[in-house]
Design a protein around this motif. Sequence first.
Motif, PDB file in Angstrom:
ATOM      1  N   ILE A  70       6.037  -1.977  54.263  1.00  0.00           N
ATOM      2  CA  ILE A  70       5.053  -1.200  55.026  1.00  0.00           C
ATOM      3  C   ILE A  70       5.590  -1.052  56.433  1.00  0.00           C
ATOM      4  CG2 ILE A  70       2.681  -1.126  55.882  1.00  0.00           C
ATOM      5  CD1 ILE A  70       2.058  -3.056  53.451  1.00  0.00           C
ATOM      6  N   LYS A  71       5.689   0.187  56.887  1.00  0.00           N
ATOM      7  CA  LYS A  71       6.189   0.470  58.233  1.00  0.00           C
ATOM      8  C   LYS A  71       5.083   1.145  59.035  1.00  0.00           C
ATOM      9  CE  LYS A  71      11.014   0.998  56.787  1.00  0.00           C
ATOM     10  NZ  LYS A  71      12.234   1.822  56.847  1.00  0.00           N
ATOM     11  N   VAL A  72       4.889   0.660  60.238  1.00  0.00           N
ATOM     12  CA  VAL A  72       3.864   1.207  61.121  1.00  0.00           C
ATOM     13  C   VAL A  72       4.538   1.684  62.394  1.00  0.00           C
ATOM     14  CG1 VAL A  72       1.724   0.740  62.370  1.00  0.00           C
ATOM     15  CG2 VAL A  72       2.155  -0.393  60.183  1.00  0.00           C
ATOM     16  N   ALA A  73       4.400   2.958  62.705  1.00  0.00           N
ATOM     17  CA  ALA A  73       5.005   3.511  63.914  1.00  0.00           C
ATOM     18  C   ALA A  73       4.393   2.851  65.138  1.00  0.00           C
ATOM     19  CB  ALA A  73       4.810   5.018  63.967  1.00  0.00           C
ATOM     20  N   GLY A  74       5.256   2.438  66.078  1.00  0.00           N
ATOM     21  CA  GLY A  74       4.773   1.815  67.305  1.00  0.00           C
ATOM     22  C   GLY A  74       4.889   2.750  68.479  1.00  0.00           C
ATOM     23  N   ASP A  75       4.562   2.241  69.665  1.00  0.00           N
ATOM     24  CA  ASP A  75       4.631   3.068  70.870  1.00  0.00           C
ATOM     25  C   ASP A  75       6.049   3.532  71.151  1.00  0.00           C
ATOM     26  OD1 ASP A  75       1.921   3.019  71.570  1.00  0.00           O
ATOM     27  OD2 ASP A  75       2.129   0.994  72.360  1.00  0.00           O
ATOM     28  N   ILE A  89       1.453   5.310  58.940  1.00  0.00           N
ATOM     29  CA  ILE A  89       1.805   4.160  58.114  1.00  0.00           C
ATOM     30  C   ILE A  89       2.524   4.651  56.867  1.00  0.00           C
ATOM     31  CG2 ILE A  89       0.927   2.177  56.820  1.00  0.00           C
ATOM     32  CD1 ILE A  89      -1.532   2.225  58.634  1.00  0.00           C
ATOM     33  N   THR A  90       3.696   4.091  56.606  1.00  0.00           N
ATOM     34  CA  THR A  90       4.446   4.422  55.397  1.00  0.00           C
ATOM     35  C   THR A  90       4.467   3.197  54.490  1.00  0.00           C
ATOM     36  OG1 THR A  90       5.878   5.914  56.645  1.00  0.00           O
ATOM     37  CG2 THR A  90       6.656   5.214  54.494  1.00  0.00           C
ATOM     38  N   TRP A  91       4.093   3.405  53.239  1.00  0.00           N
ATOM     39  CA  TRP A  91       4.061   2.312  52.261  1.00  0.00           C
ATOM     40  C   TRP A  91       5.069   2.658  51.175  1.00  0.00           C
ATOM     41  CZ3 TRP A  91      -1.253  -0.154  50.883  1.00  0.00           C
ATOM     42  CH2 TRP A  91      -1.068  -1.363  50.207  1.00  0.00           C
ATOM     43  N   ARG A  92       6.070   1.791  51.026  1.00  0.00           N
ATOM     44  CA  ARG A  92       7.163   2.099  50.111  1.00  0.00           C
ATOM     45  C   ARG A  92       7.308   0.980  49.084  1.00  0.00           C
ATOM     46  NH1 ARG A  92      12.620   1.977  53.098  1.00  0.00           N
ATOM     47  NH2 ARG A  92      12.392  -0.265  52.753  1.00  0.00           N
ATOM     48  N   VAL A  93       7.553   1.365  47.830  1.00  0.00           N
ATOM     49  CA  VAL A  93       7.930   0.404  46.796  1.00  0.00           C
ATOM     50  C   VAL A  93       9.357   0.753  46.372  1.00  0.00           C
ATOM     51  CG1 VAL A  93       7.456  -0.520  44.516  1.00  0.00           C
ATOM     52  CG2 VAL A  93       5.556   0.121  46.015  1.00  0.00           C
ATOM     53  N   ARG A  94      10.238  -0.257  46.438  1.00  0.00           N
ATOM     54  CA  ARG A  94      11.660   0.006  46.215  1.00  0.00           C
ATOM     55  C   ARG A  94      12.208  -0.946  45.148  1.00  0.00           C
ATOM     56  NH1 ARG A  94      15.454  -0.888  51.312  1.00  0.00           N
ATOM     57  NH2 ARG A  94      14.518  -2.952  51.112  1.00  0.00           N
ATOM     58  N   LEU A 107      14.652  10.908  61.920  1.00  0.00           N
ATOM     59  CA  LEU A 107      13.708  11.104  60.825  1.00  0.00           C
ATOM     60  C   LEU A 107      14.029  10.140  59.691  1.00  0.00           C
ATOM     61  CD1 LEU A 107      13.541  15.008  60.572  1.00  0.00           C
ATOM     62  CD2 LEU A 107      11.955  13.475  61.729  1.00  0.00           C
ATOM     63  N   SER A 108      12.996   9.582  59.099  1.00  0.00           N
ATOM     64  CA  SER A 108      13.195   8.711  57.939  1.00  0.00           C
ATOM     65  C   SER A 108      13.466   9.569  56.703  1.00  0.00           C
ATOM     66  CB  SER A 108      11.954   7.857  57.709  1.00  0.00           C
ATOM     67  OG  SER A 108      10.860   8.673  57.300  1.00  0.00           O
ATOM     68  N   LYS A 109      13.954   8.919  55.634  1.00  0.00           N
ATOM     69  CA  LYS A 109      14.180   9.648  54.382  1.00  0.00           C
ATOM     70  C   LYS A 109      12.862  10.175  53.826  1.00  0.00           C
ATOM     71  CE  LYS A 109      18.348   7.085  53.051  1.00  0.00           C
ATOM     72  NZ  LYS A 109      18.367   6.151  54.208  1.00  0.00           N
ATOM     73  N   ALA A 110      11.794   9.399  53.993  1.00  0.00           N
ATOM     74  CA  ALA A 110      10.486   9.861  53.506  1.00  0.00           C
ATOM     75  C   ALA A 110      10.042  11.124  54.240  1.00  0.00           C
ATOM     76  CB  ALA A 110       9.445   8.755  53.687  1.00  0.00           C
ATOM     77  N   GLU A 111      10.249  11.163  55.568  1.00  0.00           N
ATOM     78  CA  GLU A 111       9.892  12.359  56.333  1.00  0.00           C
ATOM     79  C   GLU A 111      10.717  13.558  55.884  1.00  0.00           C
ATOM     80  OE1 GLU A 111       8.493  11.082  60.744  1.00  0.00           O
ATOM     81  OE2 GLU A 111      10.487  10.367  60.173  1.00  0.00           O
TER      82      GLU A 111
END
Length: 285
Positions: A16-21, A1-6, A136-140
């Motif tokens: 909030i992004k949640v990785a799915g299958d 789960i990634t929680w971002r404030v922008r 890959l996301s910017k956060a990763e």
Amino acid sequence: ITWRVRRQGRKLLQTIKVAGDGGTLNRGEWEGPVSTGAPDLERVPDAELADELAQCIEGAVLEPTAVTDVKRSERRLITKERDILDVALDEAMLASGAESGLVQEFEIEHLAGRPQALFELARALSRDYPLALSLLSKAERALALQAPPVPFKAPWIHLPADASADEALRIVVIQILRHITVHLDLALKGPQPEAIHQIRVSLRRMRSALSAFARHFESVQLAGLAARARDLGNALSEARDLDVFAADLLLPLRPKVSVQSAFDALDGALDKRRAAAWGRAQVAL
């Protein structure tokens, strides 16, 4: 789960992004306004997600693990076939802990028309510019500045029980592609035996999956992609074989060889062959 404030202009948004299958290209995403630069659990729009987040946090204070400062240039493209695409060039300054770095990303989003128009544009651009696929996301990428990734075995791929054949194909291919692209960065930076091994394993998985789905769909295109996965894996075989020969066969023998000068000559010749094989493998990648 990634929680971002922008911060976007004068607005503050939390996402909030949640990785799915389906992996990186298929995940749940929720967005809404916040009044400060801190995450706000009370403003999570989905009640079930809010409960899950509360259980994960257990009352702890959230602190940022990665910071991205993005300058985005956007254009809308309309092709002669009336396909509509949004394209964006991001220049992002990434930071995590005391480490920082700049990354440039080019993103294409399909809005209307033929889905293949997105791939046609991506291929045309990659012929003229040094572009490479990234999942890959910017956060990763920011977190990797502080803790560089190391090779790892591919995780299990979980398919929903009610997934159709085409949904299963999409999930399997995206997960395998993600594993390849993560290790691709490692393999292109220099000889990393385990990185190229993981890519070859993923290519074998890709070949097996595509061959199976090609039979199911009676698809010549999928069979052709399976053959390409096989050919790319073969292009990496020499580098992998020489890595194994050096580490598992030759190195343990050194203490048992009486004429070290002869061993040194063999070692030197092997180093030259490995360097050449790795060069060819990196070109293929």
